[in-house]
Design an enzyme around this catalytic site. Structure first.
Site, short mmCIF file in Angstrom:
data_model
loop_
_atom_site.label_atom_id
_atom_site.label_comp_id
_atom_site.label_asym_id
_atom_site.label_seq_id
_atom_site.Cartn_x
_atom_site.Cartn_y
_atom_site.Cartn_z
N LEU A 155 60.14 28.44 -52.18
CA LEU A 155 60.69 27.64 -51.08
C LEU A 155 60.99 26.23 -51.59
CD1 LEU A 155 61.12 27.07 -47.94
CD2 LEU A 155 58.74 26.33 -47.91
N ASP A 189 60.37 15.18 -34.04
CA ASP A 189 60.32 14.06 -33.09
C ASP A 189 59.22 14.26 -32.04
OD1 ASP A 189 61.10 11.68 -31.97
OD2 ASP A 189 62.84 12.50 -30.94
N HIS A 202 51.20 10.72 -35.48
CA HIS A 202 51.77 11.09 -36.78
C HIS A 202 50.78 11.96 -37.57
CE1 HIS A 202 55.08 8.57 -35.88
NE2 HIS A 202 54.43 7.43 -36.01
C1 FPP Z 1 59.09 10.93 -34.96
O1 FPP Z 1 58.21 10.73 -33.91
C2 FPP Z 1 58.36 11.16 -36.20
C3 FPP Z 1 58.33 10.29 -37.25
C4 FPP Z 1 59.05 9.01 -37.25
C5 FPP Z 1 57.55 10.57 -38.46
C6 FPP Z 1 57.38 12.00 -38.86
C7 FPP Z 1 56.15 12.11 -39.69
C8 FPP Z 1 55.31 13.16 -39.68
C9 FPP Z 1 55.56 14.39 -38.92
C10 FPP Z 1 54.02 13.14 -40.43
C11 FPP Z 1 54.09 12.98 -41.86
C12 FPP Z 1 55.02 13.87 -42.54
C13 FPP Z 1 54.93 14.20 -43.82
C14 FPP Z 1 55.99 15.01 -44.46
C15 FPP Z 1 53.78 13.80 -44.62
P1 FPP Z 1 58.32 9.38 -33.08
O2 FPP Z 1 57.28 8.43 -33.60
O3 FPP Z 1 59.71 8.87 -33.11
O4 FPP Z 1 57.92 9.88 -31.65
P2 FPP Z 1 58.42 9.31 -30.25
O5 FPP Z 1 59.90 9.53 -30.20
O6 FPP Z 1 57.66 10.13 -29.26
O7 FPP Z 1 58.03 7.85 -30.23
#
Ligand code: FPP
Length: 246
Positions: free
Chosen positions: A135, A24, A41
């Site tokens: 893994l 997150d 992201h």
């Molecule tokens: C939460 O941050 C994260 C996500 C919704 C997406 C997670 C994706 C990645 C880490 C990159 C791609 C992953 C792979 C496996 C290819 P948020 O957008 O909710 O952050 P915020 O709470 O600060 O708005």
């Protein structure tokens, strides 16, 4: 680099077999830098690479990452699009190395909702890493825990209706066999970045006895050192599973 902590982990002994992570804070990381959210992201993808390598180094057997929730489908279309193309990009870029390193990738969730291109990429990485034995890397995509449990209940009900299963034979173990996570032990440790104190519909059944580790670090800043610190903290915890220790 983070060798000192890794040495401490080895001295302490047992590491968690299964670590689950709610990644997150990508959006906040971008906003803090006046960047568009998709760049958060993208930075988060680097952290994924770090953590996969770190998990292997520490001897973790299963790593489950919450990459895209069912609720995430409600985000603006351009952000969804950015996340999907990032997933395709990650797969294209990392596939060879994951395979070389013995990482077996599985994708958990309602993948039918993915675009054809994202679906093809997902099918490819699952097929081409299937021989990995170092893994297990589980990517939860279009995943929601209540939907997963509901699906399991439906499957059991169908077995009962067809006369293949007696209701009295349904127990926790039998239900768990119908969850997406059936092949793996439950997570021992849940890590959530960015300081939020929620489970957000992630592995509700499987996390029943997991140790929780919440860090204020935003996901794009999370590196293998942070992972190792979480493992060290886990090793200091006293896991009782509802029992008393003498
Ligand atoms: C939460 O941050 C994260 C996500 C919704 C997406 C997670 C994706 C990645 C880490 C990159 C791609 C992953 C792979 C496996 C290819 P948020 O957008 O909710 O952050 P915020 O709470 O600060 O708005």
């Amino acid at each position: 680099m983070a060798q000192d902590i890794l040495d401490q982990i080895r001295l302490h002994g047992a590491v968690p077999a299964h670590i689950a992570i709610i990644m997150d804070g990508n959006g906040r990381w971008a906003t803090e830098r006046a960047l568009p959210r998709p760049l958060g992201h993208r930075a988060g993808m680097k952290a994924v690479r770090e953590v996969v390598e770190g998990a292997r180094e520490a001897g973790i057997k299963v790593l489950t990452l919450f990459a895209f929730s069912q609720e995430n489908w409600k985000r603006p279309p351009d952000e969804i699009q950015a996340l999907m193309s990032l997933l395709e990009h990650y797969i294209a870029k990392e596939l060879d190395e994951l395979r070389r390193n013995g990482v077996r990738v599985s994708v958990l969730g309602e993948v039918d909702r993915l675009s054809p291109a994202a679906r093809a990429a997902v099918d490819r990485i699952v097929a081409e890493t299937s021989a990995g034995s170092q893994l297990a890397l589980n990517l939860c995509i279009s995943y929601g825990s209540r939907a997963e449990i509901t699906r399991a209940a439906k499957i059991l009900a169908e077995h009962v209706a067809a006369g293949r299963l007696a209701p009295e034979d349904i127990d926790e173990e039998r239900l768990a066999q119908e969850l997406h996570t059936a092949p793996w032990p439950d997570p021992d440790l849940l890590i959530r970045t960015s300081g939020e104190l929620r489970l957000s519909n992630f592995l509700l059944w499987q996390l029943a006895y997991a140790e929780l580790y919440i860090t204020p670090v935003l996901w794009p800043d999370f590196g293998r050192r942070d992972l190792f610190e979480a493992i060290l903290e886990f090793q200091r915890r006293d896991r009782r599973f509802g029992r008393v220790t003498v």
